[in-house]
Scaffold this active site. Sequence first.
Site, short mmCIF file in Angstrom:
data_model
loop_
_atom_site.label_atom_id
_atom_site.label_comp_id
_atom_site.label_asym_id
_atom_site.label_seq_id
_atom_site.Cartn_x
_atom_site.Cartn_y
_atom_site.Cartn_z
N LYS A 32 5.31 5.65 7.40
CA LYS A 32 6.63 5.75 6.78
C LYS A 32 6.61 6.90 5.77
CE LYS A 32 10.03 2.33 5.22
NZ LYS A 32 10.16 1.01 4.62
O1 G3P Z 1 12.25 -1.26 3.19
C1 G3P Z 1 13.37 -0.55 2.76
C2 G3P Z 1 14.62 -1.35 2.52
O2 G3P Z 1 14.83 -2.28 3.53
C3 G3P Z 1 14.78 -1.87 1.12
O3 G3P Z 1 15.78 -2.83 1.00
O4 G3P Z 1 17.00 -4.56 -0.29
O5 G3P Z 1 15.33 -3.08 -1.48
O6 G3P Z 1 17.51 -2.18 -0.71
P1 G3P Z 1 16.44 -3.19 -0.44
#
Ligand code: G3P
Length: 218
Positions: A87
């Site tokens: 990633k």
């Molecule tokens: O892994 C990246 C993403 O899915 C993060 O999600 O909820 O922290 O905005 P969030």
Amino acid sequence: MKFFIDTANLDQIREAQNLGIIDGVTTNPSLMAKEGISGESAILDHYKAICEIVDGDVSAEVISTDFEGMVREGEILADLHPQIVVKVPMIKEGLKAITYFSQKGIRTNCTLIFSVGQALLAAKAGATYVSPFIGRLDDISTDGLRLIEDIRNIYDNYDFETEILAASVRHPMHIVECAQIGADVMTGPLSAMLALLNHPLTDKGLATFLADHKKLNG
Ligand code: G3P
């Protein structure tokens, strides 16, 4: 649409895997920190443990922000297990690293995507997955799902092979709408996936079936 679980928590990954509903895992440095995983060897061991639970792709994020550092980290991560996808953040050095990895046959997930232009660049560089963060766009009063739709249109126009991995999914309707739009993958918490289970008529119907059975069978 493939379901990835967005967590580094082994219990939740195991639970989702046992339910048969996940096709992979995404992690990020914040999710690893949340599980208290620190130090290079503990981090690598944790990724290996995740790969042993699931059958599908496991995104492991680089910490470096310079090309050489990303390549060094990415190669270590990719060597760890065939399921690992490296990633990489959507920055200039990241694009260069994605191009490098793609030429070497190392699969990548370009993360922190917030615009169609960024998604276009990631596909040009040969990213395996592109991760638009829909929940974080919704958080700033911008339509996250609209971004998924726009990327879908552009990728379809030119037959890009990069898969759209809708990330920052927060609730069950995000999942349903991503599937309607045609996202290739969504990644979200187990709670959002389990919320798809719920319907009051299912609960009511089951209660009636069991009560009717009990009347005759005791
Ligand atoms: O892994 C990246 C993403 O899915 C993060 O999600 O909820 O922290 O905005 P969030």
